[in-house]
Scaffold this motif. Structure first.
Motif, PDB file in Angstrom:
ATOM      1  N   SER A  36       8.047  -9.214   4.463  1.00 42.70           N
ATOM      2  CA  SER A  36       7.880  -8.061   5.340  1.00 42.70           C
ATOM      3  C   SER A  36       8.265  -8.460   6.768  1.00 42.70           C
ATOM      4  CB  SER A  36       6.440  -7.549   5.290  1.00 42.70           C
ATOM      5  OG  SER A  36       5.566  -8.467   5.889  1.00 42.70           O
ATOM      6  N   ASP A  37       8.186  -7.526   7.704  1.00 40.62           N
ATOM      7  CA  ASP A  37       8.541  -7.854   9.078  1.00 40.62           C
ATOM      8  C   ASP A  37       7.662  -7.086  10.048  1.00 40.62           C
ATOM      9  OD1 ASP A  37       9.805  -5.232   9.757  1.00 40.62           O
ATOM     10  OD2 ASP A  37      11.285  -5.845   8.255  1.00 40.62           O
ATOM     11  N   MET A  38       7.834  -7.387  11.332  1.00 40.95           N
ATOM     12  CA  MET A  38       6.933  -6.851  12.347  1.00 40.95           C
ATOM     13  C   MET A  38       7.214  -5.394  12.689  1.00 40.95           C
ATOM     14  SD  MET A  38       8.265  -8.723  15.797  1.00 40.95           S
ATOM     15  CE  MET A  38      10.004  -8.795  16.226  1.00 40.95           C
ATOM     16  N   ALA A  39       8.208  -4.787  12.039  1.00 38.03           N
ATOM     17  CA  ALA A  39       8.491  -3.372  12.259  1.00 38.03           C
ATOM     18  C   ALA A  39       7.816  -2.496  11.205  1.00 38.03           C
ATOM     19  CB  ALA A  39      10.005  -3.120  12.253  1.00 38.03           C
ATOM     20  N   GLY A  40       7.015  -3.094  10.328  1.00 46.00           N
ATOM     21  CA  GLY A  40       6.348  -2.341   9.275  1.00 46.00           C
ATOM     22  C   GLY A  40       5.307  -1.364   9.806  1.00 46.00           C
ATOM     23  N   THR A  41       4.851  -0.496   8.934  1.00 52.35           N
ATOM     24  CA  THR A  41       3.949   0.597   9.322  1.00 52.35           C
ATOM     25  C   THR A  41       2.682   0.098   9.993  1.00 52.35           C
ATOM     26  OG1 THR A  41       4.787   1.913   7.476  1.00 52.35           O
ATOM     27  CG2 THR A  41       2.727   2.634   8.473  1.00 52.35           C
ATOM     28  N   LYS A  42       2.012  -0.863   9.378  1.00 57.51           N
ATOM     29  CA  LYS A  42       0.738  -1.338   9.926  1.00 57.51           C
ATOM     30  C   LYS A  42       0.940  -2.072  11.248  1.00 57.51           C
ATOM     31  CE  LYS A  42      -0.392  -3.483   6.055  1.00 57.51           C
ATOM     32  NZ  LYS A  42       0.678  -2.989   5.142  1.00 57.51           N
ATOM     33  N   ALA A  43       1.969  -2.923  11.318  1.00 60.36           N
ATOM     34  CA  ALA A  43       2.238  -3.658  12.556  1.00 60.36           C
ATOM     35  C   ALA A  43       2.564  -2.697  13.695  1.00 60.36           C
ATOM     36  CB  ALA A  43       3.391  -4.638  12.349  1.00 60.36           C
ATOM     37  N   GLN A  44       3.337  -1.655  13.389  1.00 61.54           N
ATOM     38  CA  GLN A  44       3.693  -0.678  14.416  1.00 61.54           C
ATOM     39  C   GLN A  44       2.484   0.151  14.827  1.00 61.54           C
ATOM     40  OE1 GLN A  44       6.769  -0.282  16.069  1.00 61.54           O
ATOM     41  NE2 GLN A  44       5.383   0.938  17.355  1.00 61.54           N
ATOM     42  N   ALA A  45       1.643   0.493  13.865  1.00 65.23           N
ATOM     43  CA  ALA A  45       0.440   1.268  14.187  1.00 65.23           C
ATOM     44  C   ALA A  45      -0.468   0.488  15.142  1.00 65.23           C
ATOM     45  CB  ALA A  45      -0.316   1.626  12.915  1.00 65.23           C
ATOM     46  N   LEU A  46      -0.581  -0.808  14.933  1.00 68.58           N
ATOM     47  CA  LEU A  46      -1.393  -1.626  15.833  1.00 68.58           C
ATOM     48  C   LEU A  46      -0.749  -1.737  17.219  1.00 68.58           C
ATOM     49  CD1 LEU A  46      -2.667  -4.479  13.486  1.00 68.58           C
ATOM     50  CD2 LEU A  46      -4.051  -2.735  14.623  1.00 68.58           C
ATOM     51  N   ALA A  47       0.583  -1.769  17.263  1.00 69.93           N
ATOM     52  CA  ALA A  47       1.260  -1.778  18.557  1.00 69.93           C
ATOM     53  C   ALA A  47       0.973  -0.481  19.316  1.00 69.93           C
ATOM     54  CB  ALA A  47       2.761  -1.970  18.374  1.00 69.93           C
ATOM     55  N   ASP A  48       1.039   0.639  18.615  1.00 68.26           N
ATOM     56  CA  ASP A  48       0.751   1.932  19.239  1.00 68.26           C
ATOM     57  C   ASP A  48      -0.695   1.974  19.749  1.00 68.26           C
ATOM     58  OD1 ASP A  48       3.330   2.698  18.584  1.00 68.26           O
ATOM     59  OD2 ASP A  48       2.725   3.792  16.771  1.00 68.26           O
ATOM     60  N   TRP A  49      -1.610   1.438  18.942  1.00 69.93           N
ATOM     61  CA  TRP A  49      -3.018   1.371  19.342  1.00 69.93           C
ATOM     62  C   TRP A  49      -3.190   0.500  20.587  1.00 69.93           C
ATOM     63  CZ3 TRP A  49      -5.683  -3.350  19.188  1.00 69.93           C
ATOM     64  CH2 TRP A  49      -7.045  -3.276  19.512  1.00 69.93           C
ATOM     65  N   ALA A  50      -2.546  -0.661  20.584  1.00 66.95           N
ATOM     66  CA  ALA A  50      -2.669  -1.577  21.722  1.00 66.95           C
ATOM     67  C   ALA A  50      -2.131  -0.935  22.995  1.00 66.95           C
ATOM     68  CB  ALA A  50      -1.928  -2.881  21.424  1.00 66.95           C
ATOM     69  N   VAL A  99      -4.876 -10.726  12.458  1.00 71.25           N
ATOM     70  CA  VAL A  99      -4.813  -9.639  11.487  1.00 71.25           C
ATOM     71  C   VAL A  99      -3.714  -9.985  10.493  1.00 71.25           C
ATOM     72  CG1 VAL A  99      -4.541  -7.166  11.134  1.00 71.25           C
ATOM     73  CG2 VAL A  99      -5.556  -8.004  13.261  1.00 71.25           C
ATOM     74  N   GLY A 100      -4.113 -10.364   9.286  1.00 68.59           N
ATOM     75  CA  GLY A 100      -3.156 -10.844   8.302  1.00 68.59           C
ATOM     76  C   GLY A 100      -3.057  -9.937   7.102  1.00 68.59           C
ATOM     77  N   SER A 101      -1.837  -9.589   6.720  1.00 68.29           N
ATOM     78  CA  SER A 101      -1.594  -8.718   5.578  1.00 68.29           C
ATOM     79  C   SER A 101      -0.949  -9.496   4.440  1.00 68.29           C
ATOM     80  CB  SER A 101      -0.677  -7.566   6.002  1.00 68.29           C
ATOM     81  OG  SER A 101      -0.330  -6.749   4.903  1.00 68.29           O
ATOM     82  N   ILE A 236      -4.603   3.212   7.591  1.00 70.46           N
ATOM     83  CA  ILE A 236      -4.341   2.775   8.965  1.00 70.46           C
ATOM     84  C   ILE A 236      -5.577   2.990   9.830  1.00 70.46           C
ATOM     85  CG2 ILE A 236      -2.966   3.211  11.028  1.00 70.46           C
ATOM     86  CD1 ILE A 236      -1.414   1.757   8.833  1.00 70.46           C
ATOM     87  N   ALA A 237      -6.249   4.115   9.631  1.00 69.41           N
ATOM     88  CA  ALA A 237      -7.471   4.390  10.403  1.00 69.41           C
ATOM     89  C   ALA A 237      -8.537   3.338  10.124  1.00 69.41           C
ATOM     90  CB  ALA A 237      -7.990   5.788  10.071  1.00 69.41           C
ATOM     91  N   ARG A 238      -8.670   2.934   8.860  1.00 73.04           N
ATOM     92  CA  ARG A 238      -9.641   1.888   8.515  1.00 73.04           C
ATOM     93  C   ARG A 238      -9.257   0.555   9.159  1.00 73.04           C
ATOM     94  NH1 ARG A 238      -9.119   4.416   3.228  1.00 73.04           N
ATOM     95  NH2 ARG A 238     -11.058   5.483   2.658  1.00 73.04           N
ATOM     96  N   LEU A 239      -7.959   0.258   9.155  1.00 79.39           N
ATOM     97  CA  LEU A 239      -7.486  -0.991   9.752  1.00 79.39           C
ATOM     98  C   LEU A 239      -7.811  -1.025  11.242  1.00 79.39           C
ATOM     99  CD1 LEU A 239      -5.866  -3.634   9.847  1.00 79.39           C
ATOM    100  CD2 LEU A 239      -3.781  -2.253  10.039  1.00 79.39           C
ATOM    101  N   ILE A 240      -7.482   0.034  11.941  1.00 81.45           N
ATOM    102  CA  ILE A 240      -7.737   0.065  13.378  1.00 81.45           C
ATOM    103  C   ILE A 240      -9.238  -0.002  13.662  1.00 81.45           C
ATOM    104  CG2 ILE A 240      -7.582   1.540  15.436  1.00 81.45           C
ATOM    105  CD1 ILE A 240      -4.822   2.414  14.390  1.00 81.45           C
ATOM    106  N   ALA A 241     -10.051   0.692  12.864  1.00 81.36           N
ATOM    107  CA  ALA A 241     -11.495   0.636  13.043  1.00 81.36           C
ATOM    108  C   ALA A 241     -12.029  -0.777  12.847  1.00 81.36           C
ATOM    109  CB  ALA A 241     -12.178   1.604  12.081  1.00 81.36           C
ATOM    110  N   ALA A 242     -11.482  -1.493  11.853  1.00 79.25           N
ATOM    111  CA  ALA A 242     -11.911  -2.871  11.621  1.00 79.25           C
ATOM    112  C   ALA A 242     -11.545  -3.774  12.788  1.00 79.25           C
ATOM    113  CB  ALA A 242     -11.308  -3.391  10.319  1.00 79.25           C
ATOM    114  N   VAL A 243     -10.330  -3.590  13.317  1.00 82.15           N
ATOM    115  CA  VAL A 243      -9.902  -4.395  14.469  1.00 82.15           C
ATOM    116  C   VAL A 243     -10.785  -4.083  15.681  1.00 82.15           C
ATOM    117  CG1 VAL A 243      -8.025  -4.801  16.089  1.00 82.15           C
ATOM    118  CG2 VAL A 243      -7.539  -4.643  13.650  1.00 82.15           C
ATOM    119  N   GLU A 244     -11.058  -2.816  15.917  1.00 78.91           N
ATOM    120  CA  GLU A 244     -11.900  -2.435  17.057  1.00 78.91           C
ATOM    121  C   GLU A 244     -13.307  -3.004  16.930  1.00 78.91           C
ATOM    122  OE1 GLU A 244     -11.486   1.846  17.081  1.00 78.91           O
ATOM    123  OE2 GLU A 244      -9.962   1.751  18.666  1.00 78.91           O
TER     124      GLU A 244
END
Length: 247
Positions: A36-50, A99-101, A236-244
């Motif tokens: 995979s790469d850093m342009a994937g859905t989850k990585a991008q969602a975290l960038a948007d959150w940050a 955050v590891g996938s 994605i919402a669960r992922l961001i909630a876990a990071v927060e």
């Protein structure tokens, strides 16, 4: 606030591609999965959150992945672990939340064990610890074993695209980094998100990792209808909630 990008120089002329958001708090570091790469859905969602929250965030591509240099077929767990440690050492100021996938969950554990003073917490998504030995090797068909014995490489069919190379070097190297053979000395807060319908990392495999991690502040969340990627809006919402929760 913007996201900056660049390349990290590595030995042998290699270059690791990275993107970074400058912000407050511990730096969230994205560790992607195998192929995979850093342009994937989850990585991008975290960038948007940050960007939206003003949080520090770093994502990167391993050797042979995405925008980084190198031939994927020459990659090993040793090499990708070293990539993660280089990012921690050169791009992250202060404590990190890893955050590891999938494979990134294994790499995150290896990085946390190597640099315990740098890692504040971890969020793991479908963590594929020891996947080369425990998940990949047992699934190689007889013709694949014959190819590996004869040529050192087998091209594994993929439901996500073209067949990809599995090398004898990857399998042998991966076995040297096994962590599911005893207590894992990680004591920071850990959150694990795992799909119950994951065809690549069975939920019991991820649960075994959870049970071996020493930390008492560990939450294992089974998303019963979740797949391996866990990239739906609710995932994605669960992922961001876990990071927060841990950042």
């Amino acid at each position: 606030m913007n996201e900056t990008s660049g390349f990290l120089a590595r030995p042998g002329g290699e270059r690791l591609a990275w993107r970074r958001v400058a912000g407050a708090g511990s730096t969230v570091v994205w560790l992607g999965g195998f192929r995979s790469d850093m342009a994937g859905t989850k990585a991008q969602a975290l960038a948007d959150w940050a960007l939206a929250q003003g949080r520090a965030y770093v994502r990167f591509d391993y050797f042979g992945h995405g925008e980084s240099s190198g031939d994927f077929a020459h990659g090993t767990i040793t090499h990708w672990r070293e990539d993660a440690l280089a990012v921690l050492g050169e791009l992250v100021q202060g404590p990190a939340v890893l955050v590891g996938s999938s494979m990134g969950g294994w790499i995150a554990c290896l990085a946390a064990m190597a640099q315990p003073a740098r890692v504040k917490a971890m969020v793991l998504v479908a963590p594929a610890a020891d996947f080369t030995e425990k998940l990949m090797r047992p699934g190689i068909p007889p013709e694949g074993v014959a190819e590996l014995d004869a040529n050192g490489v087998w091209f594994r069919p993929s439901p996500y695209g073209e067949p990809y190379p599995i090398t004898r070097a990857l399998l042998e190297d991966g076995a040297r980094w096994s962590i599911l053979d005893g207590e894992i000395p990680i004591e920071v807060p850990v959150r694990i998100l795992q799909g119950g319908e994951d065809p690549d990392v069975p939920w019991r495999h991820a649960l075994e990792l959870a049970q071996l991690i020493k930390s008492q502040d560990l939450v294992f969340a089974l998303i019963k209808d979740g797949d391996h990627r866990l990239s739906r809006p609710q995932d994605i919402a669960r992922l961001i909630a876990a990071v927060e929760e841990v950042v």
